[in-house]
Design an enzyme around this catalytic site. Structure first.
Site, PDB file in Angstrom:
ATOM      1  N   LYS A 139       0.836  -1.205   0.000  1.00 19.57           N
ATOM      2  CA  LYS A 139       0.000   0.000   0.000  1.00 19.57           C
ATOM      3  C   LYS A 139       0.871   1.255   0.000  1.00 19.57           C
ATOM      4  O   LYS A 139       0.644   2.179  -0.795  1.00 19.57           O
ATOM      5  CB  LYS A 139      -0.923   0.022   1.223  1.00 19.57           C
ATOM      6  CG  LYS A 139      -1.924   1.170   1.195  1.00 19.57           C
ATOM      7  CD  LYS A 139      -2.398   1.583   2.569  1.00 19.57           C
ATOM      8  CE  LYS A 139      -1.419   2.538   3.227  1.00 19.57           C
ATOM      9  NZ  LYS A 139      -1.925   3.155   4.462  1.00 19.57           N
ATOM     10  N   ASP A 198      -6.349   1.331   1.155  1.00 19.30           N
ATOM     11  CA  ASP A 198      -6.343   1.586   2.601  1.00 19.30           C
ATOM     12  C   ASP A 198      -7.682   1.123   3.166  1.00 19.30           C
ATOM     13  O   ASP A 198      -8.481   0.473   2.488  1.00 19.30           O
ATOM     14  CB  ASP A 198      -6.078   3.063   2.885  1.00 19.30           C
ATOM     15  CG  ASP A 198      -7.250   3.958   2.501  1.00 19.30           C
ATOM     16  OD1 ASP A 198      -8.165   3.495   1.775  1.00 19.30           O
ATOM     17  OD2 ASP A 198      -7.272   5.121   2.936  1.00 19.30           O
TER      18      ASP A 198
END
Length: 258
Positions: free
Chosen positions: A150, A168
């Protein structure tokens, strides 16, 4: 040569059906390609130039800010990093600052002790392996301590202009809640979104989804009456099916650190 008996149409049909069932219905997008196109068209009208809300001054401070943001809010990270980046905006300056002093700057952020270790370690690795420069590939970025997929995707997008989907908590929630790109893990959701989002909208897509999740499709109570895609949304528990007026929002005010 051994003769192979051809499948009957009935057998072929069963085989094809079995292949389709390898992707359970609950894991398929609930939207047609035209509906997905319309969803992102509306997001693009509402926020033509969406921006991330983590303050940074260069790729290095972006890596640090994103790494610090795990299990923390952007606002909380920004509050801590304004003073930090004023004195340590390069790997060399971060090492000179040292882990103990770094902890003092970020002690208001959750898990700050472990994060301080990672920031010092990633600074060391950047200097030793990459000449002090932040690498431009995901494969290299994830070798940095405290940097996962991420974080790497955020850096590739925000620092280097690459179209990536950084999943997220907001994106993971929305993708599953409205059944846009269901998945059991962030990696599954990322892969699913990458398949369904039209290429023309891919670069800004993760910011549109994050901001939509942060300010409209909130975790505890989605504000469906403020949603520009309320009529398209497939969330079974939505409270409104009349879309909010599709108007451009005021430009985001994202202060620059330093």
């Amino acid at each position: 040569m051994k003769n192979v008996k051809p499948k009957s149409p009935k057998q072929s049909s069963k085989s094809n059906a079995a292949t389709v069932r390898l992707v359970p219905a609950r894991q398929r997008s609930a939207y047609s390609a035209a509906e997905v196109e319309e969803i992102f068209r509306r997001f693009s009208v509402q926020r033509p130039e969406p921006r991330g809300e983590l303050e940074h001054v260069n790729p290095f401070t972006l890596v640090v800010a994103v790494a610090l943001s795990a299990q923390a809010t952007d606002a909380g990270v920004n509050k801590a990093t304004r003073a930090l980046f004023a004195v340590a905006d390069t790997p060399q300056k971060m090492l000179a600052l040292g882990e103990e002093k770094l902890r003092d700057y970020i002690k208001t952020i959750g898990l700050y002790r472990n994060k301080a270790k990672n920031v010092i370690a990633l600074s060391e690795k950047l200097i030793a392996d990459f000449g002090g420069e932040v690498p431009r590939t995901r494969e290299e970025l994830v070798t940095l301590p405290g940097v996962g997929r991420k974080t790497a995707n955020v850096v590739l997008s925000m620092a280097f202009g690459q179209p990536t989907i950084a999943v997220d908590t907001h994106i993971f929630r929305i993708a599953n809640r409205i059944r846009l790109a269901p998945g059991r893990t962030p990696d599954e959701v990322e892969a699913h979104l990458s398949r369904v989002i039209p290429e023309a909208y891919l670069y800004h897509a993760h910011h549109w989804l994050i901001l939509h999740g942060r300010y409209v499709c909130k975790a505890r109570r989605p504000e469906c009456e403020r949603c520009v895609i309320a009529d398209l949304c497939k969330f079974p528990e939505k409270t409104c099916d009349i879309p909010a007026p599709l108007v451009e929002l005021p430009p985001q005010v994202v202060p620059v650190a330093g």
